[in-house]
Design a protein around this motif. Structure first.
Motif, PDB file in Angstrom:
ATOM      1  N   ILE A   1       1.018  -1.532  -0.127  1.00  0.00           N
ATOM      2  CA  ILE A   1       0.072   0.193   0.308  1.00  0.00           C
ATOM      3  C   ILE A   1       1.519   1.384   0.001  1.00  0.00           C
ATOM      4  CG2 ILE A   1       0.009  -0.242   2.453  1.00  0.00           C
ATOM      5  CD1 ILE A   1      -3.016   0.371   0.112  1.00  0.00           C
ATOM      6  N   HIS A   2       0.709   2.374  -1.092  1.00  0.00           N
ATOM      7  CA  HIS A   2       1.183   3.519  -0.469  1.00  0.00           C
ATOM      8  C   HIS A   2       0.584   4.287  -0.076  1.00  0.00           C
ATOM      9  CE1 HIS A   2       3.871   2.540  -4.265  1.00  0.00           C
ATOM     10  NE2 HIS A   2       2.680   1.943  -4.203  1.00  0.00           N
ATOM     11  N   PHE A   3       1.289   5.589   0.702  1.00  0.00           N
ATOM     12  CA  PHE A   3       0.496   6.704   1.988  1.00  0.00           C
ATOM     13  C   PHE A   3       1.508   7.370   1.922  1.00  0.00           C
ATOM     14  CE2 PHE A   3       3.635   4.045   3.842  1.00  0.00           C
ATOM     15  CZ  PHE A   3       4.749   5.470   4.610  1.00  0.00           C
ATOM     16  N   SER A   4       1.130   9.333   2.135  1.00  0.00           N
ATOM     17  CA  SER A   4       1.677  10.038   2.336  1.00  0.00           C
ATOM     18  C   SER A   4       0.954  10.635   3.919  1.00  0.00           C
ATOM     19  CB  SER A   4       1.272  10.833   0.824  1.00  0.00           C
ATOM     20  OG  SER A   4       1.803  12.332   1.538  1.00  0.00           O
ATOM     21  N   LEU A   5       1.856  11.445   3.788  1.00  0.00           N
ATOM     22  CA  LEU A   5       0.827  12.338   5.392  1.00  0.00           C
ATOM     23  C   LEU A   5       1.493  13.633   5.258  1.00  0.00           C
ATOM     24  CD1 LEU A   5       3.355  12.355   8.302  1.00  0.00           C
ATOM     25  CD2 LEU A   5       2.584  10.117   8.762  1.00  0.00           C
TER      26      LEU A   5
ATOM     27  N   ALA B   1      -3.217   4.649  -0.956  1.00  0.00           N
ATOM     28  CA  ALA B   1      -3.283   4.021  -2.196  1.00  0.00           C
ATOM     29  C   ALA B   1      -2.637   3.424  -2.586  1.00  0.00           C
ATOM     30  CB  ALA B   1      -3.128   6.179  -3.102  1.00  0.00           C
ATOM     31  N   GLU B   2      -3.275   2.824  -3.969  1.00  0.00           N
ATOM     32  CA  GLU B   2      -2.138   1.780  -4.674  1.00  0.00           C
ATOM     33  C   GLU B   2      -1.793   1.933  -5.666  1.00  0.00           C
ATOM     34  OE1 GLU B   2      -5.514  -0.740  -6.462  1.00  0.00           O
ATOM     35  OE2 GLU B   2      -6.682  -1.421  -4.262  1.00  0.00           O
ATOM     36  N   ALA B   3      -1.075   2.795  -5.752  1.00  0.00           N
ATOM     37  CA  ALA B   3      -0.205   3.838  -6.375  1.00  0.00           C
ATOM     38  C   ALA B   3       0.082   5.159  -5.790  1.00  0.00           C
ATOM     39  CB  ALA B   3      -1.012   4.119  -7.563  1.00  0.00           C
ATOM     40  N   PRO B   4       1.919   5.214  -6.155  1.00  0.00           N
ATOM     41  CA  PRO B   4       2.425   6.673  -4.454  1.00  0.00           C
ATOM     42  C   PRO B   4       1.998   8.336  -4.753  1.00  0.00           C
ATOM     43  CG  PRO B   4       3.642   4.953  -6.506  1.00  0.00           C
ATOM     44  CD  PRO B   4       2.654   5.328  -7.264  1.00  0.00           C
TER      45      PRO B   4
ATOM     46  N   LYS C   1       5.745  14.642  -3.543  1.00  0.00           N
ATOM     47  CA  LYS C   1       5.848  14.057  -1.884  1.00  0.00           C
ATOM     48  C   LYS C   1       5.854  12.859  -2.844  1.00  0.00           C
ATOM     49  CE  LYS C   1       4.906  16.217   2.010  1.00  0.00           C
ATOM     50  NZ  LYS C   1       3.684  16.735   3.241  1.00  0.00           N
ATOM     51  N   ALA C   2       3.814  12.741  -4.264  1.00  0.00           N
ATOM     52  CA  ALA C   2       4.585  11.397  -4.516  1.00  0.00           C
ATOM     53  C   ALA C   2       5.419  11.307  -5.655  1.00  0.00           C
ATOM     54  CB  ALA C   2       2.506  11.864  -5.718  1.00  0.00           C
ATOM     55  N   THR C   3       5.578  11.681  -6.189  1.00  0.00           N
ATOM     56  CA  THR C   3       7.171  11.396  -6.812  1.00  0.00           C
ATOM     57  C   THR C   3       8.397  11.066  -5.888  1.00  0.00           C
ATOM     58  OG1 THR C   3       7.907  13.765  -7.278  1.00  0.00           O
ATOM     59  CG2 THR C   3       6.126  13.018  -9.083  1.00  0.00           C
TER      60      THR C   3
ATOM     61  N   ALA D   1      -5.578  24.749   3.195  1.00  0.00           N
ATOM     62  CA  ALA D   1      -5.488  24.521   2.157  1.00  0.00           C
ATOM     63  C   ALA D   1      -4.863  23.164   2.775  1.00  0.00           C
ATOM     64  CB  ALA D   1      -4.810  25.523   1.646  1.00  0.00           C
ATOM     65  N   ALA D   2      -5.582  21.969   1.426  1.00  0.00           N
ATOM     66  CA  ALA D   2      -5.363  20.972   0.844  1.00  0.00           C
ATOM     67  C   ALA D   2      -5.196  20.746  -0.417  1.00  0.00           C
ATOM     68  CB  ALA D   2      -5.772  20.194   2.519  1.00  0.00           C
ATOM     69  N   ALA D   3      -3.711  19.286  -0.639  1.00  0.00           N
ATOM     70  CA  ALA D   3      -4.035  18.888  -2.171  1.00  0.00           C
ATOM     71  C   ALA D   3      -3.612  17.258  -1.514  1.00  0.00           C
ATOM     72  CB  ALA D   3      -3.379  19.702  -2.563  1.00  0.00           C
ATOM     73  N   VAL D   4      -4.095  16.436  -3.342  1.00  0.00           N
ATOM     74  CA  VAL D   4      -3.660  15.178  -3.064  1.00  0.00           C
ATOM     75  C   VAL D   4      -3.003  15.120  -4.947  1.00  0.00           C
ATOM     76  CG1 VAL D   4      -6.081  14.744  -3.350  1.00  0.00           C
ATOM     77  CG2 VAL D   4      -4.450  12.916  -2.753  1.00  0.00           C
ATOM     78  N   ALA D   5      -2.106  13.659  -4.518  1.00  0.00           N
ATOM     79  CA  ALA D   5      -1.339  13.839  -6.133  1.00  0.00           C
ATOM     80  C   ALA D   5      -1.228  12.507  -5.974  1.00  0.00           C
ATOM     81  CB  ALA D   5       0.166  14.867  -6.361  1.00  0.00           C
ATOM     82  N   LEU D   6      -1.760  11.714  -7.055  1.00  0.00           N
ATOM     83  CA  LEU D   6      -1.938  10.251  -7.472  1.00  0.00           C
ATOM     84  C   LEU D   6      -0.930   9.949  -8.717  1.00  0.00           C
ATOM     85  CD1 LEU D   6      -2.370   7.213  -6.229  1.00  0.00           C
ATOM     86  CD2 LEU D   6      -4.518   7.719  -7.881  1.00  0.00           C
ATOM     87  N   LEU D   7      -0.004   9.692  -8.701  1.00  0.00           N
ATOM     88  CA  LEU D   7       1.217   9.055  -9.446  1.00  0.00           C
ATOM     89  C   LEU D   7       0.191   7.737 -10.769  1.00  0.00           C
ATOM     90  CD1 LEU D   7       4.741   9.828  -8.939  1.00  0.00           C
ATOM     91  CD2 LEU D   7       2.996  11.404  -9.433  1.00  0.00           C
TER      92      LEU D   7
END
Length: 260
Positions: free
Chosen positions: A118-122, A138-141, A194-196, A238-244
């Motif tokens: 599993i991929h994660f970010s905090l 997520a299942e991807a970075p 962070k995703a990259t 403010a907040a955002a999410v990125a998925l590769l």
């Protein structure tokens, strides 16, 4: 402490107005987005610090300001609980590692679960005593970022680091609208980096995510598809999410659903 300049800000001891602890409805491709208020969750997180490993515990004890220590505890205890539930193991038994840095190859790249099960970010913001924590699985970075909206002087000082087109967008706005637009732009950049796994050392000016109401859908170009979305973070944040990934697409705006 100002997140962007490292300098203290006036009114730092005052709690900002924002939403209560909640889950965010995950955008397409993201399994889970968790969002919480540090002030409401710190006591319970510190009571479960035994879930942290030795390195995490050492970092927790090294913080001088209680607001930083509380934000770290909420972020990492919650992350372990979420990963443990997803992996079917005790939170204290979750193993994490650092991928090699994309620039120097050192062991300080994107954090990951061995085998990428599993991929994660905090992300956590502790500018005030009422900070925020944001976590995604997520299942991807994946990358997330949450920031308190800075004051006008910070925007004027730091906006020169943005992409030229983003600076133009900011300058076209009324002065009172620039802090939120800047925070929106910055969280988009951090979530992508962070995703990259690149981090801020990659250079925030090198990617164009946009400072307008919606992020640019091709922030990393066709070579590295990246779905980028703003997340609703409540007043003052403010907040955002990125998925590769090759299958990623514009996530659009996520909606909030009530949760605990």
């Amino acid at each position: 402490m100002n997140r962007f300049t490292g300098k203290p800000e006036a009114g730092e001891d005052e709690a900002a107005v924002a939403t209560t602890a909640e889950h965010l409805a995950p955008p397409p491709g993201v399994d889970l987005v968790w969002y919480g208020r540090v002030a409401e969750l710190a006591e319970e997180a510190l009571a479960h610090r035994h879930l942290l490993d030795a390195e995490e515990s050492s970092r927790l004890d090294a913080f001088l300001r209680p607001v930083d220590r509380h934000a770290y505890a909420v972020a990492h205890v919650t992350l372990r609980r979420l990963l443990g539930a997803r992996l079917g193991v005790d939170p204290a038994a979750v193993t994490m590692e650092r991928r090699p840095c994309g620039q120097c190859g050192g062991p300080h790249g994107r954090p990951a679960v061995p085998g990428d099960r599993i991929h994660f970010s905090l992300s956590h913001s502790s500018r005030t005593a009422d900070g925020r924590v944001l976590i995604a699985l997520a299942e991807a970075p994946v990358g997330v970022d949450v920031e308190a909206v800075p004051n006008a002087s910070t925007v004027a000082e730091v906006s020169g680091q943005l992409h030229p087109h983003e600076r133009t967008e900011l300058n076209a706005l009324a002065p009172g609208d620039r802090p939120l637009a800047f925070a929106r732009c910055w969280t988009r950049k951090e979530s992508v980096l962070k995703a990259t796994g690149a981090g801020l050392g990659e250079g925030v000016a090198n990617i164009h995510v946009g400072a307008g109401p919606l992020p640019r859908p091709d922030a990393m170009g066709p070579e590295l598809p990246c779905a980028l979305s703003d997340l609703p973070a409540g007043p003052g944040y403010a907040a955002a999410v990125a998925l590769l990934g090759a299958g990623s697409r514009d996530l659009g705006r996520a909606a909030i659903r009530d949760g605990g």
